[in-house]
Design an enzyme around this catalytic site. Structure first.
Site, PDB file in Angstrom:
ATOM      1  N   HIS A  95     -41.352-107.185 -27.910  1.00 29.80           N
ATOM      2  CA  HIS A  95     -42.355-106.487 -26.943  1.00 29.80           C
ATOM      3  C   HIS A  95     -42.889-105.201 -26.674  1.00 29.80           C
ATOM      4  CE1 HIS A  95     -42.074-110.933 -26.365  1.00 29.80           C
ATOM      5  NE2 HIS A  95     -40.854-111.071 -26.478  1.00 29.80           N
TER       6      HIS A  95
ATOM      7  N   GLU B   7     -36.039-120.859 -26.448  1.00 29.02           N
ATOM      8  CA  GLU B   7     -35.424-119.629 -25.935  1.00 29.02           C
ATOM      9  C   GLU B   7     -34.464-120.299 -24.855  1.00 29.02           C
ATOM     10  OE1 GLU B   7     -36.840-116.073 -24.373  1.00 29.02           O
ATOM     11  OE2 GLU B   7     -35.387-115.217 -24.330  1.00 29.02           O
TER      12      GLU B   7
ATOM     13  N   ASP C 290     -36.080-107.613 -29.490  1.00 29.25           N
ATOM     14  CA  ASP C 290     -37.172-108.844 -28.579  1.00 29.25           C
ATOM     15  C   ASP C 290     -37.401-106.738 -27.195  1.00 29.25           C
ATOM     16  OD1 ASP C 290     -37.887-110.174 -27.057  1.00 29.25           O
ATOM     17  OD2 ASP C 290     -35.592-111.139 -26.157  1.00 29.25           O
ATOM     18  N   ASP C 291     -36.379-106.700 -26.191  1.00 31.15           N
ATOM     19  CA  ASP C 291     -36.660-105.860 -25.483  1.00 31.15           C
ATOM     20  C   ASP C 291     -35.561-105.210 -25.631  1.00 31.15           C
ATOM     21  OD1 ASP C 291     -39.047-106.955 -24.057  1.00 31.15           O
ATOM     22  OD2 ASP C 291     -37.798-108.759 -24.424  1.00 31.15           O
TER      23      ASP C 291
END
Ligand code: ADE
Ligand code: ZN
Length: 338
Positions: A21, A202, A280-281
């Site tokens: 992201h 998730e 992911d982040d």
């Protein structure tokens, strides 16, 4: 025990990152710089204070801070700077292809124009292609805590730019927002020729992974941890050769797993599933793609062959044409032998 030859292999292997992201790559230093540049007040006095606040018990805890962080992103140049900073980090980890998620609703809700967001991200991606040799795809995510109507409105806003957007995804608060809520939006996106993927399993149950496959007709599954609870689902994912974009440090920091040794990557590989490793982040979870590889390789004692397989999966699970995938697989073979 750290294994130096395994660690060196991870560092030199070419990789694709399929679950990133872009707003989750906003490092505290850039958050501060943009807050100052744009005159936005943030509830932190220092970079250290920001980092100390990055302690989460679950996905929602993280999302609250993640959406708050977006408030410093106001201008096209801000999105450019954010994306360029990520690309430099990805290049340092030998990432050769990225498939980046962005959350337009996190910005249009604050009054920004869709085009401001898209143009800033895309300009950096184009520069990355030329200057760093990193190819890209751009995936627009719908925020699943918002309504179907709002997702349709976002797809409408994207219509003039569809030649610059390659796919749609589904992210944000999972539990209570099943894929079924977005069946019709995804059908429209597929009709428009867009690739489709979705976060599923998730925190949400295996049923959500079933729905992502049956109702959204996703081409890959983002996370997919809880698919392992359902043997029939595992067989289906294996038989269909679906790619899972696993995010080990994210799972740890969001308490999806208690210990990095509980990462689903080992079981997925043993079950013949096409797992990939992603960050992911990364600004929030303590590491970019190579840090994720190193963490699981150590904890799960992955063999060199398994590490190579994970890197290969990242290209064969991408939306790149087969000829480009084959070129990257050759580069992996060269990196293994060289
Ligand atoms: N948005 C950003 N990161 C996310 C994640 N790991 N799960 C769901 N939504 C997200
Ligand atoms: Zn994600």
């Amino acid at each position: 025990m750290p294994n130096p030859s395994r660690a060196a292999l991870i560092d030199r292997l070419p990789k694709a990152e399929l679950h990133l992201h872009i707003e989750g790559s906003l490092e505290p230093e850039l958050l501060f710089a943009l807050a100052e540049r744009n005159g936005v007040a943030i509830p932190f006095a220092s970079v250290e204070e920001v980092r100390a606040a990055y302690s989460f018990f679950n996905l929602q805890d993280f999302l609250d801070i993640y959406y708050q962080g977006m408030s410093v992103l106001l201008h096209e140049q801000d999105f450019y700077d954010l994306t360029w900073a990520y690309l430099l980090r990805a290049d340092a980890d030998n990432v050769r292809h990225v498939e980046i998620f962005f959350d337009p609703q996190g910005h249009t809700e604050r009054g920004l124009a869709f085009e401001t967001v898209l143009s800033g991200i895309e300009r950096a991606l184009k520069d990355g292609e030329v200057q760093l040799g990193i190819s890209y795809r751009l995936i627009m995510c719908f925020l699943r805590h918002l309504s179907e109507e709002e997702a349709f409105a976002t797809l409408d806003q994207a219509m003039p730019y569809l030649d610059r957007i390659h796919g749609v995804g589904l992210d944000s608060s999972e539990v209570g927002h099943p894929p079924a809520k977005f069946s019709r939006v995804f059908a429209r996106a597929r009709d428009l020729g867009l690739h489709v993927t979705a976060h599923a399993g998730e925190e949400g149950p295996p049923e959500y992974v079933h729905q992502a496959l049956d109702l959204l007709e996703v081409e890959r599954i983002d996370h997919g941890n809880r698919a392992l609870e359902d043997a029939a689902l595992v067989s289906r994912i294996a038989d269909e050769g679906l790619t899972l974009t696993v995010c080990p440090l994210s799972n740890l920091r969001l308490c999806v797993i208690k210990d990095i040794a509980d990462s689903p990557v080992r079981r997925m590989l043993d079950l013949g599933l096409k797992a990939t490793i992603n960050s992911d982040d990364p600004a929030y979870f303590g590491g970019y793609i190579n840090a994720n590889f190193h963490a699981v390789a150590e904890a799960l004692d992955l063999t060199e062959a398994e590490i190579v397989k994970l890197a290969e999966n990242s290209f064969t699970g991408s939306f790149l044409p087969l000829t480009d995938q084959a070129r990257h697989l050759n580069e992996i073979a060269e990196a293994v032998h060289g």
